[in-house]
Design an enzyme around this catalytic site. Structure first.
Site, PDB file in Angstrom:
ATOM      1  N   GLU A  34      52.598 -61.078  74.804  1.00  0.00           N
ATOM      2  CA  GLU A  34      52.192 -59.868  74.094  1.00  0.00           C
ATOM      3  C   GLU A  34      50.857 -59.388  74.645  1.00  0.00           C
ATOM      4  O   GLU A  34      49.903 -60.160  74.725  1.00  0.00           O
ATOM      5  CB  GLU A  34      52.067 -60.139  72.599  1.00  0.00           C
ATOM      6  CG  GLU A  34      51.541 -58.961  71.791  1.00  0.00           C
ATOM      7  CD  GLU A  34      52.355 -57.683  71.988  1.00  0.00           C
ATOM      8  OE1 GLU A  34      51.741 -56.659  72.363  1.00  0.00           O
ATOM      9  OE2 GLU A  34      53.587 -57.705  71.783  1.00  0.00           O
ATOM     10  N   GLY A  43      54.504 -55.998  67.849  1.00  0.00           N
ATOM     11  CA  GLY A  43      54.787 -54.768  68.567  1.00  0.00           C
ATOM     12  C   GLY A  43      54.362 -53.506  67.842  1.00  0.00           C
ATOM     13  O   GLY A  43      53.621 -53.545  66.851  1.00  0.00           O
ATOM     14  N   SER A 149      58.527 -48.903  73.319  1.00  0.00           N
ATOM     15  CA  SER A 149      58.330 -47.525  73.761  1.00  0.00           C
ATOM     16  C   SER A 149      56.950 -47.022  73.373  1.00  0.00           C
ATOM     17  O   SER A 149      56.203 -47.687  72.653  1.00  0.00           O
ATOM     18  CB  SER A 149      59.399 -46.623  73.131  1.00  0.00           C
ATOM     19  OG  SER A 149      59.325 -46.668  71.716  1.00  0.00           O
ATOM     20  N   GLU A 207      58.645 -26.462  65.583  1.00  0.00           N
ATOM     21  CA  GLU A 207      59.779 -27.120  66.234  1.00  0.00           C
ATOM     22  C   GLU A 207      60.452 -26.171  67.214  1.00  0.00           C
ATOM     23  O   GLU A 207      60.748 -25.020  66.888  1.00  0.00           O
ATOM     24  CB  GLU A 207      60.777 -27.587  65.174  1.00  0.00           C
ATOM     25  CG  GLU A 207      62.120 -28.061  65.707  1.00  0.00           C
ATOM     26  CD  GLU A 207      62.002 -29.206  66.704  1.00  0.00           C
ATOM     27  OE1 GLU A 207      62.525 -29.041  67.834  1.00  0.00           O
ATOM     28  OE2 GLU A 207      61.389 -30.232  66.378  1.00  0.00           O
ATOM     29  N   HIS A 328      65.406 -52.164  63.929  1.00  0.00           N
ATOM     30  CA  HIS A 328      66.490 -53.073  63.556  1.00  0.00           C
ATOM     31  C   HIS A 328      67.573 -53.129  64.622  1.00  0.00           C
ATOM     32  O   HIS A 328      68.271 -54.145  64.743  1.00  0.00           O
ATOM     33  CB  HIS A 328      67.080 -52.711  62.188  1.00  0.00           C
ATOM     34  CG  HIS A 328      67.414 -51.281  61.993  1.00  0.00           C
ATOM     35  ND1 HIS A 328      66.477 -50.323  61.702  1.00  0.00           N
ATOM     36  CD2 HIS A 328      68.604 -50.622  62.016  1.00  0.00           C
ATOM     37  CE1 HIS A 328      67.069 -49.150  61.552  1.00  0.00           C
ATOM     38  NE2 HIS A 328      68.356 -49.297  61.757  1.00  0.00           N
ATOM     39  N   HIS A 451      75.991 -50.121  35.985  1.00  0.00           N
ATOM     40  CA  HIS A 451      75.605 -48.884  35.289  1.00  0.00           C
ATOM     41  C   HIS A 451      74.407 -49.151  34.383  1.00  0.00           C
ATOM     42  O   HIS A 451      74.379 -50.147  33.681  1.00  0.00           O
ATOM     43  CB  HIS A 451      76.769 -48.373  34.451  1.00  0.00           C
ATOM     44  CG  HIS A 451      76.422 -47.152  33.639  1.00  0.00           C
ATOM     45  ND1 HIS A 451      76.303 -45.897  34.214  1.00  0.00           N
ATOM     46  CD2 HIS A 451      76.150 -47.003  32.316  1.00  0.00           C
ATOM     47  CE1 HIS A 451      75.983 -45.025  33.273  1.00  0.00           C
ATOM     48  NE2 HIS A 451      75.881 -45.669  32.098  1.00  0.00           N
TER      49      HIS A 451
END
Length: 473
Positions: A34, A43, A149, A207, A328, A451
């Site tokens: 690392e 990370g 990334s 955007e 994940h 419920h």
């Protein structure tokens, strides 16, 4: 003399540390490298991504609830104040505890950590260069690349860590921005925008595409935009950012853009968050020298179905290879890679990997979007159930959103599930499990849902898809 291992993992993020731990559990001698300063394992996800952002999202949601929603529950609160320093410290404490947890797991399973930058020195060799320049040579039978990334930087909006920032800096603003301009309408921009909007910032999203959240089902994305607009977000779609410059005070940033009608627009704020995506982090790995094939445009490393690159003994997982850039997903690949090393035959069901967007209400999905099914020409059914018809949602005062179930018209098999609503991140797990075992909407509908719970909405949407009508709507 070089240290010898069965497996050397470069990168200690969700994919890397999971692969290292699982391989060690299976009897392999493992090293994990690392490069993050401070010997911080975990990370991007654990240190400057998933975990700290969710800590701030939860804290800011509590602040928003206290400020605007408690009165409806008969709870009177006056003089609500924000202690941003304490909020940020709590976020850092959450990260510190979990980083320590990974270190504890390494110790428990005898994974040897090395701190520094790892690169491919030669066949079966990895060199680790520490911050002080010291080098350590590792020899191994297998090398796993799991370096994750990094945020994409635009050439005309370069990060300066002050006014023009990535999501990393947006986790640590020393004060609430007066006006946060978010470039990019994806999940990272909307999540970080939500944090600072709740704490008092004006938030403008710019955007380039004609819609936000291109990874989402279109109906869900349209409803998200309506809800966020109601919360105070301002959206400018089909708008191309062309540049930014600081004002004379050195603090105000003016963003220039071109609208869909060709007219120039300007947005003036004190912080600009550039959140237009992420790219594989491969700098300094020595891919070219080692002969590893990768896409020069996207940065993605080419692998086969077992994560092997074209170079024997070198494999890659996570954000470095094809597939969604999700923690994940990387973790699942890490487990599967390690188990394949010892002859086991697991696999990753890529078409059943869920995704979650932690705005409020939350968004969660698994499987195909409705647009994808339409394009395929496949006959399908849709079942929808609104949370406003859920007893639990009404009791919570969280009635925005709905559950959308998509099935094959002939077989009733689940093709996709999309949820916009409270705790969608937890509700999606049931749907993932049913899809993993090739189940149907009827399978979900016939499971007894406690419920009153939010999960009943999932059952009702499934009932709508297979039977044509729910019970409670």
């Amino acid at each position: 003399m070089a240290d010898r291992f069965d497996l050397v993992v470069i990168g200690a993020g969700p994919g890397g540390y999971t692969a290292a731990i699982r391989a060690a559990q299976l009897g392999k001698k493992v090293a994990c490298i690392e490069k993050r300063a401070g010997k911080a394992l975990g990370g991007t996800c654990l240190n400057v991504g998933c975990i700290p952002s969710k800590a701030l999202l939860d804290s800011s949601e509590m602040y928003d609830v206290t400020s605007h929603k408690l009165a409806r529950h008969g709870i009177k609160v006056t003089g609500v104040g924000l202690d941003l320093g304490t909020m940020l410290k709590r976020k850092d404490d959450v990260v510190k505890a979990l980083v320590g947890g990974v270190a504890g797991l390494f110790k428990k399973y005898k994974v040897t950590p090395y701190y520094g930058a790892g690169w491919l020195k030669g066949k079966g060799q990895v060199e680790v260069v520490a911050e002080n320049g010291d080098t350590t040579l590792l020899e191994t039978d297998q090398i796993l690349l799991a370096t994750g990334s990094e945020s994409v930087e635009l050439p005309f909006l370069k990060f300066d860590g002050k006014g023009i920032v990535s999501s990393t800096e947006a986790l640590n603003f020393s004060e609430v921005p007066k006006h946060l301009i978010v470039v990019g309408g994806g999940y990272i921009g909307l999540e970080m925008g939500s944090v600072w909007k709740r704490l008092g910032a004006k938030v403008t999203v710019v955007e380039f595409l004609p819609r936000i959240l291109p990874i989402c089902d279109g109906e869900i994305a349209a409803n998200v935009q309506k809800l966020l607009t109601k919360q105070g977000f301002e959206f400018h779609l089909e708008t191309k950012v062309t540049g930014a410059k600081y004002g004379k005070d050195g603090k105000t940033v003016t963003v220039t853009a071109q609208g869909k009608d060709g007219k120039e627009l300007t947005f003036e704020g004190d912080k600009v968050l550039v959140a237009v995506g992420r790219r594989p982090f491969t700098a300094g790995l020595g891919l070219d020298e080692a002969g590893v094939v990768y896409d020069k445009k996207t940065g993605k490393i080419k692998t086969d179905d077992h994560f092997h690159t074209n170079v024997p003994g070198i494999s890659a997982i996570g954000d470095l290879i094809d597939g969604p850039m999700l923690a994940h997903k990387a973790s699942e690949e890490g487990v599967v890679f390690a188990e394949q090393l010892v002859g086991m035959k697991p696999h990753v069901s890529y078409d059943k990997i869920p995704s979650v967007i932690y705005i409020w209400p939350e968004v969660a999905s698994v499987g195909l979007m409705e647009e994808q099914i339409k394009e395929s020409g496949r006959q399908y059914k849709v079942g929808k159930f609104p949370f406003i018809a859920s007893g639990r949602a009404r009791a919570m005062d969280e009635t925005d959103g709905f559950v959308k179930v998509l099935t094959d018209a002939k077989t009733d098999r689940l093709l996709g599930v999309h949820i916009l609503g409270p705790r969608a991140s937890e509700l999606i797990a049931e749907c993932v499990a049913v899809m993993e075992y090739h189940g149907s909407a009827e399978d979900i509908a016939r499971c007894a849902h406690s419920h009153p719970t939010l999960s009943e909405a999932v059952g009702e949407a499934a009932r709508m898809a297979y039977a044509g009508t729910p019970i409670n709507f």
